[in-house]
Design an enzyme around this catalytic site. Structure first.
Site, PDB file in Angstrom:
ATOM      1  N   GLU A   1       0.866  -1.177   0.000  1.00 41.34           N
ATOM      2  CA  GLU A   1       0.000   0.000   0.000  1.00 41.34           C
ATOM      3  C   GLU A   1       0.892   1.213   0.000  1.00 41.34           C
ATOM      4  O   GLU A   1       1.693   1.399   0.916  1.00 41.34           O
ATOM      5  CB  GLU A   1      -0.814   0.021   1.298  1.00 41.34           C
ATOM      6  CG  GLU A   1      -2.223  -0.444   1.164  1.00 41.34           C
ATOM      7  CD  GLU A   1      -2.947  -0.339   2.492  1.00 41.34           C
ATOM      8  OE1 GLU A   1      -3.746  -1.229   2.771  1.00 41.34           O
ATOM      9  OE2 GLU A   1      -2.710   0.609   3.267  1.00 41.34           O
TER      10      GLU A   1
ATOM     11  N   ASP B   1      -5.052   9.278  10.508  1.00 37.34           N
ATOM     12  CA  ASP B   1      -3.749   8.703  10.834  1.00 37.34           C
ATOM     13  C   ASP B   1      -3.235   9.152  12.189  1.00 37.34           C
ATOM     14  O   ASP B   1      -3.437  10.291  12.601  1.00 37.34           O
ATOM     15  CB  ASP B   1      -2.733   9.092   9.752  1.00 37.34           C
ATOM     16  CG  ASP B   1      -2.861   8.207   8.531  1.00 37.34           C
ATOM     17  OD1 ASP B   1      -2.638   6.995   8.672  1.00 37.34           O
ATOM     18  OD2 ASP B   1      -3.221   8.726   7.471  1.00 37.34           O
TER      19      ASP B   1
ATOM     20  N   TYR C   1     -11.239  -3.902   3.165  1.00 38.79           N
ATOM     21  CA  TYR C   1     -10.319  -3.531   4.240  1.00 38.79           C
ATOM     22  C   TYR C   1     -11.122  -3.401   5.531  1.00 38.79           C
ATOM     23  O   TYR C   1     -12.006  -2.562   5.636  1.00 38.79           O
ATOM     24  CB  TYR C   1      -9.659  -2.202   3.879  1.00 38.79           C
ATOM     25  CG  TYR C   1      -8.473  -1.790   4.722  1.00 38.79           C
ATOM     26  CD1 TYR C   1      -8.537  -1.785   6.118  1.00 38.79           C
ATOM     27  CD2 TYR C   1      -7.281  -1.370   4.135  1.00 38.79           C
ATOM     28  CE1 TYR C   1      -7.449  -1.402   6.884  1.00 38.79           C
ATOM     29  CE2 TYR C   1      -6.187  -0.979   4.889  1.00 38.79           C
ATOM     30  CZ  TYR C   1      -6.279  -0.996   6.256  1.00 38.79           C
ATOM     31  OH  TYR C   1      -5.205  -0.600   7.021  1.00 38.79           O
TER      32      TYR C   1
END
Lengths: 410, 267
Positions: free
Chosen positions: B49, B60, B174
């Site tokens: 990725e 994040d 995912y």
């Protein structure tokens, strides 16, 4: 003529703007919040409770004050000031914080988090949380903590934990990201009180609703005092919550012009500013922190650094409803640079004995610098969105710096 | 069929679990990224990725925020990302998934970005903050260029949403193993198994589990529930810690290799 509406659709779109552009982890809390907010919005008991605290605790309605000397001095229009600076905690921010904290209680959340730029939203949220005995954490950029030290002390005194954010340029944008990260992690028992008409749905709508009390009161008050609607509404625009709160109730009074004043910093040409709507070097449509709107960004879509003397306007994006109002031509947006903002601050102090927040001073600077744009018959309502006690050190430091610069230049 | 589809088909045929490694493109530079990808492949990573740096990475944690900031400071840009992919493709056919936020892609132009990615040799996209309700146009563009549209489900996703998101996905689904942002955690969340079970009912696509995996033991445990696991922050942190040199990258890759082998061990 058909009725104008800027109400968003079910997923929070204001025309092509707004929406819910968030990571999947935030979808659940946002949808839960949307559901609960719409229930509360329709619930007379909730509205009554909010009204009670706004009246008894916040001190509403705030006066619509006829600015006698300002009117005389400028010699053009008649100027009225909506005194949001007289709200408890010194700014309009508490209208929204009170609404959202009541909503959080209704949802059974025990912990409140918020971001803050100038500190006014942090103080307002810490105040509402203290009053209801709730745990409160405020995220604030470290740069803003320095320039708004007084508000940091106030929040801490109110029992809130102030967490300094060191990422990026250490201002409002980074504080919002950090608050969202906290929310994602602690969503089951935490409510995030976003402070402006920004971010993902339902925030732009909810914050606008809570702030619309400003415009509703002002409309009633001006009709009573002058027997007619104003010709102009003027407010500063960071995220844009005080402006949308004043503007929204006048949306369908099409003869009423609306002017939003952004932070010009060192001037759009310098690249150091927060004038998202500036035609040169301004923003373009992008996606930031949950919403699609005008954003200051580079060619690669990286968010640009912003600058303003006022921490509360120092943000790269503008609330999505403002982008729509601009496209519709219903509101007009302009900017005022740092130097003029400080001039506006001084001038209002001297003329009316009112110390405005530096954010608010932008709106006044626009009027002082453009007095000749108004005519004898004009009737102007300005949002005095906050008081400036928090800014006195900042203004003093700014003036000292200017004095040094001009000595060097001389 | 993309390289990602083929990879999962091969893994399944051999009864193996997959290992997806995340790194940030341009941290610390373009050539280093190419070298890192090749080393990870050598250690057995099945899919890489590539994080396209964005200045405001909302989902994040600190490690990936800092990696992003380093990449941007070093001048990484969209054209740079595509050059990097082209350089990797000269030496490797490892499946490459672009992982980023909506704005850099929107600013570049959805159509133009998908086209450039396809011709550079990428295999798919995952845009973190482009929810399924807003993704029709982008998903259509991916389909036209035969790239995967990898989508993401979280422990807080309702069954209705899981179904809708899974329907939109191609390549793999995912699954975020916990509430919160990216970043290494000490233990693996129990909500992960529940999420995978719900997702299984919604789709036959391969499922990758990510967010918070940082040790071989966790990797092994996570792989029991999923078809593949994703490790990001722990790898990013290790490469940074080992320093910007071929020797440093060799050490970091070998460290990652231990996790990869833990996933590959027969249960």
């Amino acid at each position: 003529m058909s009725k104008l509406s800027t109400d968003p659709d079910r997923r929070g779109h204001f025309g092509p703007y707004g929406g819910m552009y968030v990571p999947e982890t935030l979808m659940f809390p946002l949808e839960e919040l949307t559901r609960e907010y719409f229930r509360a919005r329709r619930d007379p008991a909730f509205r009554k409770q909010l009204l009670y605290y706004l009246r008894e605790y916040v001190g509403r309605p705030t006066p619509l004050y006829f600015a006698e000397r300002m009117t005389q001095e400028l010699g053009t229009a008649r100027f009225y000031l909506k005194r949001e600076d007289l709200c408890h905690t010194g700014a309009h921010k508490i209208n929204n914080s009170m609404g959202q904290v009541l909503l959080a209680r209704r949802m059974g959340k025990e912990r409140i988090i918020a971001e803050t730029g100038a500190g006014q939203h942090g103080v307002a949220t810490a105040t509402a949380a203290a009053m209801f005995g709730m745990e409160c954490v405020i995220y604030m950029g470290e740069m803003d903590m320095q320039r708004q030290a007084l508000n940091v002390f106030r929040m801490q005194s109110l029992g809130a934990t102030v967490v300094g954010v060191t990422a990026g340029q250490r201002t409002l944008k980074e504080a919002i990201s950090e608050a969202m990260r906290d929310w994602v992690t602690n969503v089951r028992h935490t409510h995030y009180v976003l402070g402006s008409a920004l971010g993902a749905h339902p925030y732009p709508l909810m914050v606008r609703d809570f702030q619309s009390v400003i415009g509703r009161e002002a409309r009633r008050q001006i009709l009573k005092k002058e027997g007619r609607l104003p010709t102009h509404l003027i407010a500063c625009v960071g995220g844009g919550s005080n402006a949308i709160g004043l503007f929204h109730p006048f949306l369908n009074d099409r003869e009423v012009k609306m002017i939003g004043v952004e932070a010009g910093g060192f001037g759009p040409k310098s690249g150091l500013h927060a004038a998202r709507f500036a035609t040169r070097n301004g923003g373009k449509v992008g996606i930031l922190q949950g919403t699609k709107t005008f954003v200051l960004q580079d060619r690669d879509g990286q968010i640009k650094l912003t600058h303003s003397v006022s921490a509360g306007l120092d943000y790269a994006a503008v609330g999505p409803e403002h982008s729509l109002l601009r496209d519709m031509g219903r509101a007009e947006y302009t900017y005022v640079n740092d130097t003029d903002a400080v001039f506006g601050f001084d001038r209002l102090c001297q003329l009316e004995g009112i110390l405005p927040a530096l954010e608010t001073a932008h709106a006044f600077a626009y009027v002082f610098r453009n007095a000749r744009r108004f005519g004898k018959d004009d009737l102007v309502v300005m949002n005095l969105s906050g008081r400036g006690d928090k800014d006195v050190q900042q203004v003093a430091a700014w003036k000292a710096e200017q004095a040094t610069k001009s000595r060097k230049a001389g | 069929m993309t390289r990602i589809d083929e990879k999962f088909r091969t893994l399944k045929a051999h009864g193996h679990k997959g290992f997806v490694a995340y790194i940030c493109v341009g941290d610390p530079g373009l050539d280093e990224t190419v070298d890192t990808v090749l080393r990870l492949e050598e250690q057995g990573a099945d899919i890489v990725e590539l994080g396209v740096p964005f200045s405001d990475p909302l989902a994040d944690g600190r490690v990936n925020q800092e990696a992003t900031a380093r990449a941007l400071a070093a001048g990484m840009s969209m054209p740079g990302v595509f050059r990097c992919i082209e350089a990797i493709r000269k030496q490797s056919q490892v499946p490459l998934l672009l992982f980023t936020y909506a704005n850099p892609i929107y600013a570049y132009g959805f159509d133009r970005a998908v086209k450039s990615a396809a011709s550079a040799g990428a295999d798919g996209f995952l845009l973190l903050d482009l929810p399924v309700e807003e993704a029709d146009e982008f998903a259509g563009l991916l389909k036209r260029r035969a790239l995967n549209n990898v989508t993401l489900v979280a422990p807080t996703s309702t069954e209705e949403r899981i179904e809708r998101i899974a329907r939109a996905a191609t390549g793999f689904l995912y699954c975020v193993s916990r509430e919160g942002v990216t970043g290494a955690q000490e233990s693996l969340s129990p909500s992960a198994a529940r999420l995978l079970k719900k997702a299984r009912q919604a789709t036959d696509l391969p499922m990758a589990l990510g967010f918070g995996i940082s040790t071989p033991d966790q990797a092994r445990a996570a792989a029991r529930h999923a078809d593949a696991i994703v490790v990001g922050s722990a790898i990013v942190a290790k490469f940074h810690e080992c320093g910007n040199s071929p020797e440093g990258r060799r050490r970091a890759a070998r460290w990652t290799g231990k996790m990869i082998r833990a996933v590959k061990e027969p249960v």
